[in-house]
Motif scaffolding. Structure first.
Motif, mmCIF file in Angstrom:
data_model
loop_
_atom_site.group_PDB
_atom_site.id
_atom_site.type_symbol
_atom_site.label_atom_id
_atom_site.label_comp_id
_atom_site.label_asym_id
_atom_site.label_seq_id
_atom_site.Cartn_x
_atom_site.Cartn_y
_atom_site.Cartn_z
ATOM 1 N N LEU A 107 54.360 35.998 44.975
ATOM 2 C CA LEU A 107 55.721 36.527 45.018
ATOM 3 C C LEU A 107 55.947 37.566 43.920
ATOM 4 N N GLN A 108 55.349 37.349 42.764
ATOM 5 C CA GLN A 108 55.442 38.354 41.703
ATOM 6 C C GLN A 108 54.815 39.673 42.146
ATOM 7 N N SER A 109 53.706 39.594 42.851
ATOM 8 C CA SER A 109 53.032 40.824 43.291
ATOM 9 C C SER A 109 53.911 41.616 44.254
ATOM 10 N N VAL A 110 54.645 40.913 45.111
ATOM 11 C CA VAL A 110 55.548 41.599 46.030
ATOM 12 C C VAL A 110 56.686 42.260 45.265
ATOM 13 N N ALA A 111 57.243 41.534 44.290
ATOM 14 C CA ALA A 111 58.329 42.088 43.482
ATOM 15 C C ALA A 111 57.854 43.306 42.689
ATOM 16 N N LEU A 112 56.681 43.213 42.099
ATOM 17 C CA LEU A 112 56.127 44.341 41.339
ATOM 18 C C LEU A 112 55.903 45.557 42.229
ATOM 19 N N SER A 113 55.466 45.312 43.450
ATOM 20 C CA SER A 113 55.261 46.409 44.388
ATOM 21 C C SER A 113 56.577 47.091 44.715
ATOM 22 N N GLN A 114 57.635 46.286 44.928
ATOM 23 C CA GLN A 114 58.952 46.874 45.197
ATOM 24 C C GLN A 114 59.465 47.673 44.001
ATOM 25 N N LEU A 115 59.049 47.281 42.800
ATOM 26 C CA LEU A 115 59.433 48.004 41.585
ATOM 27 C C LEU A 115 58.535 49.214 41.335
ATOM 28 N N ASN A 116 57.592 49.436 42.258
ATOM 29 C CA ASN A 116 56.650 50.557 42.168
ATOM 30 C C ASN A 116 55.713 50.433 40.964
ATOM 31 N N MET A 117 55.478 49.216 40.525
ATOM 32 C CA MET A 117 54.506 48.955 39.455
ATOM 33 C C MET A 117 53.178 48.621 40.132
ATOM 34 N N ILE A 118 52.515 49.666 40.599
ATOM 35 C CA ILE A 118 51.405 49.520 41.532
ATOM 36 C C ILE A 118 50.229 48.760 40.924
ATOM 37 N N THR A 119 49.811 49.174 39.745
ATOM 38 C CA THR A 119 48.652 48.544 39.131
ATOM 39 C C THR A 119 48.905 47.073 38.843
ATOM 40 N N ASP A 120 50.073 46.772 38.274
ATOM 41 C CA ASP A 120 50.414 45.374 37.967
ATOM 42 C C ASP A 120 50.494 44.544 39.235
ATOM 43 N N SER A 121 51.038 45.130 40.297
ATOM 44 C CA SER A 121 51.131 44.413 41.565
ATOM 45 C C SER A 121 49.746 44.063 42.092
ATOM 46 N N ALA A 122 48.844 45.031 42.033
ATOM 47 C CA ALA A 122 47.483 44.807 42.525
ATOM 48 C C ALA A 122 46.768 43.736 41.711
ATOM 49 N N ASP A 123 46.929 43.795 40.381
ATOM 50 C CA ASP A 123 46.273 42.814 39.518
ATOM 51 C C ASP A 123 46.818 41.409 39.768
ATOM 52 N N THR A 124 48.130 41.295 39.949
ATOM 53 C CA THR A 124 48.740 39.985 40.187
ATOM 54 C C THR A 124 48.321 39.432 41.541
ATOM 55 N N LEU A 125 48.233 40.310 42.521
ATOM 56 C CA LEU A 125 47.788 39.903 43.854
ATOM 57 C C LEU A 125 46.357 39.357 43.792
ATOM 58 N N LYS A 126 45.531 40.033 43.024
ATOM 59 C CA LYS A 126 44.144 39.582 42.879
ATOM 60 C C LYS A 126 44.082 38.244 42.140
ATOM 61 N N GLU A 127 44.934 38.073 41.122
ATOM 62 C CA GLU A 127 44.968 36.810 40.391
ATOM 63 C C GLU A 127 45.378 35.655 41.299
ATOM 64 N N ALA A 128 46.358 35.907 42.179
ATOM 65 C CA ALA A 128 46.776 34.876 43.127
ATOM 66 C C ALA A 128 45.627 34.481 44.041
ATOM 67 N N THR A 129 44.870 35.477 44.472
ATOM 68 C CA THR A 129 43.736 35.219 45.349
ATOM 69 C C THR A 129 42.660 34.400 44.643
ATOM 70 N N LEU A 130 42.422 34.709 43.357
ATOM 71 C CA LEU A 130 41.434 33.945 42.583
ATOM 72 C C LEU A 130 41.864 32.488 42.431
ATOM 73 N N LEU A 131 43.143 32.266 42.145
ATOM 74 C CA LEU A 131 43.655 30.900 42.019
ATOM 75 C C LEU A 131 43.513 30.139 43.331
ATOM 76 N N GLU A 132 43.803 30.846 44.424
ATOM 77 C CA GLU A 132 43.702 30.223 45.736
ATOM 78 C C GLU A 132 42.254 29.884 46.073
ATOM 79 N N ALA A 133 41.348 30.762 45.712
ATOM 80 C CA ALA A 133 39.927 30.522 45.974
ATOM 81 C C ALA A 133 39.422 29.319 45.176
#
Length: 472
Positions: free
Chosen positions: A437-463
């Motif tokens: 959810l943070q990654s989606v919010a960051l994307s809406q805020l146009n914080m592209i790099t942070d959004s991508a990094d957070t999305l990847k972190e979520a994926t790592l936790l899920e894995a």
């Protein structure tokens, strides 16, 4: 078997500009004499050969220069090609009428005696084959590969609408880059050499065009030069991870690569060819072409992270959860459906039950009203109820913050959504939902790099969670 029209002298500017011309129906082409083109190519000097067709055709393309300094591309057919000069001239004029941003202009021809030559605008920035196969230290970016596929599909669809339903030897050597760096389809492939009484139709059948496009997609996916005859076996039983160009180093969209993979499979399977047409190609690729830069960046980062996990932990790209996939696609409605049913923080609920027991009698109706509003997608009411709940309690479930976070996203308040996602993370540090959810919010805020990094972190936790569940 010469043509009856007289040729303009090379000392006079030809009526057709040698630069790529994109508009208008005024597309008359020039008849050149053989001596004109002989002079322009320095007697067809070997150093002026620019064709790099991998031996697929014996015809040769030369770079030429007119007296006014303009550069041209000259295709010289083998002797005995196009024995009927009238057919050759007729087809040259027909091709010469085509004008599209993604099709190289045919600007002239030569039909002197047994000589058959075509003259086109010169494309100065190499072929797709050279860029894709022969530049070892310069990998073509994923976005450019998608752009190339879309431009070629557009070109084929335009040509098909103009009566050219087939193309001769469609491959990476047929795609050229103009002065602006955009991909263009060579006009030479719209004409094929004919002998005896063969009728000029431009190529073989329309199915071969779709098959050729499938091979081209395979080239773009893998970065490898794949012979058309080997393309079906290359894709059969394979996955995107196995085929994707390793030189991309994970900088590509897994979702987009999967779509390209499926389209290539359809093009290369004979039973599906008849159901596909050029408009289908454009429709599929146009969807990918219009993706936002923000999403593209996030997808690339996620793909890289997933590939790294696939190498280290035997995690497949297909193992991304439904919530992860919804956040990847920025699909708020899909996220909403998932959160309605989610019980990810039930372990915290059980742990804090006694703390909630004393308070639950007073505010039970508030939570119930808030959940009902959330279910009915009345997000403003849900925000009010959840806010009252949060302010009145000592301990709040992470799911409450997650739900209010999504409500804020629906109400276009990404800054508040981000704050709630971070609080949910504090309450439940290894909860992938909070990171997604943070990654989606960051994307809406146009914080592209942070959004991508957070999305990847979520994926790592899920894995990691999936890996632990396998071992337990």
């Amino acid at each position: 078997m010469g043509c009856c029209n007289s040729s303009p002298s090379m000392e006079d500017p030809p009526p057709q500009n040698v630069h790529q011309n994109h508009g208008g129906s005024d597309s008359q082409i020039t008849k050149f004499s053989f001596s004109d083109l002989n002079k322009a190519t320095e007697n067809f000097y070997l150093k002026n050969i620019v064709s790099e067709n991998g031996g697929e055709t014996s015809d040769t393309v030369y770079k030429g220069r007119l007296h006014n300094g303009g550069f041209i591309a000259v295709k010289k057919f083998m002797n005995m090609a196009w024995s009927d000069s009238n057919q050759f001239v007729e087809e040259a004029h027909r091709v010469g009428k085509l004008r599209h941003n993604s099709v190289v202009n045919l600007i002239g021809y030569c039909c002197d005696g047994n000589e058959r030559l075509l003259v086109a605008a010169f494309m100065p920035n190499d072929t797709l084959a050279k860029r894709l196969f022969h530049r070892k230290n310069q990998t073509m970016e994923w976005e450019m590969r998608l752009r190339v596929a879309f431009c070629v599909a557009q070109a084929l669809d335009f040509c098909s609408g103009g009566g050219f339903t087939s193309y001769n030897n469609l491959n990476a050597y047929s795609v050229l880059f103009n002065e602006d760096g955009d991909a263009c389809l060579s006009c030479f492939g719209l004409m094929k050499e004919f002998k005896d009484d063969q009728r000029a139709t431009g190529c073989v059948n329309s199915e071969s065009l779709i098959f050729g496009f499938g091979t081209l997609l395979m080239n773009l996916l893998s970065g490898k030069q794949i012979p058309p005859s080997h393309a079906p076996e290359m894709i059969h039983g394979k996955s995107v991870v196995e085929l994707i160009d390793p030189n991309l180093k994970g900088k590509f969209s897994a979702e987009e690569a999967t779509i390209i993979f499926k389209l290539a499979s359809q093009c290369l399977q004979y039973e599906d060819i008849e159901s596909l047409n050029t408009k289908d190609l454009v429709t599929t690729l146009e969807t990918l072409h219009t993706k936002t830069n923000v999403r593209s960046y996030c997808l690339q980062a996620l793909s890289y992270g997933m590939l790294e996990m696939a190498k280290r932990q035997d995690v497949s790209l297909n193992q991304l959860s439904t919530l992860g996939d919804a956040c990847l696609k920025m699909d708020l409605k899909a996220i909403h459906k998932i959160l309605v049913m989610a019980e990810d923080d039930k372990e915290l609920v059980e742990f804090s039950f006694e703390e909630w027991l004393e308070e639950v009698k007073d505010i039970q109706e508030v939570r119930k009203h808030g959940d009902q509003a959330f279910l009915e997608q009345d997000f403003e009411t849900a925000i009010d109820c959840y806010s009252q709940l949060i302010e009145s309690r000592r301990m709040v479930y992470p799911s409450v913050y997650a739900r209010r976070c999504l409500c804020y996203l629906f109400c276009n308040q990404p800054d508040r959504a981000l704050k709630d996602g971070m609080v949910a993370q504090q309450l439940f540090p290894d909860w992938p939902t909070a990171f997604y959810l943070q990654s989606v919010a960051l994307s809406q805020l146009n914080m592209i790099t942070d959004s991508a990094d957070t999305l990847k972190e979520a994926t790592l936790l899920e894995a990691k969670r999936q890996h632990q569940e396998k071992e337990s």
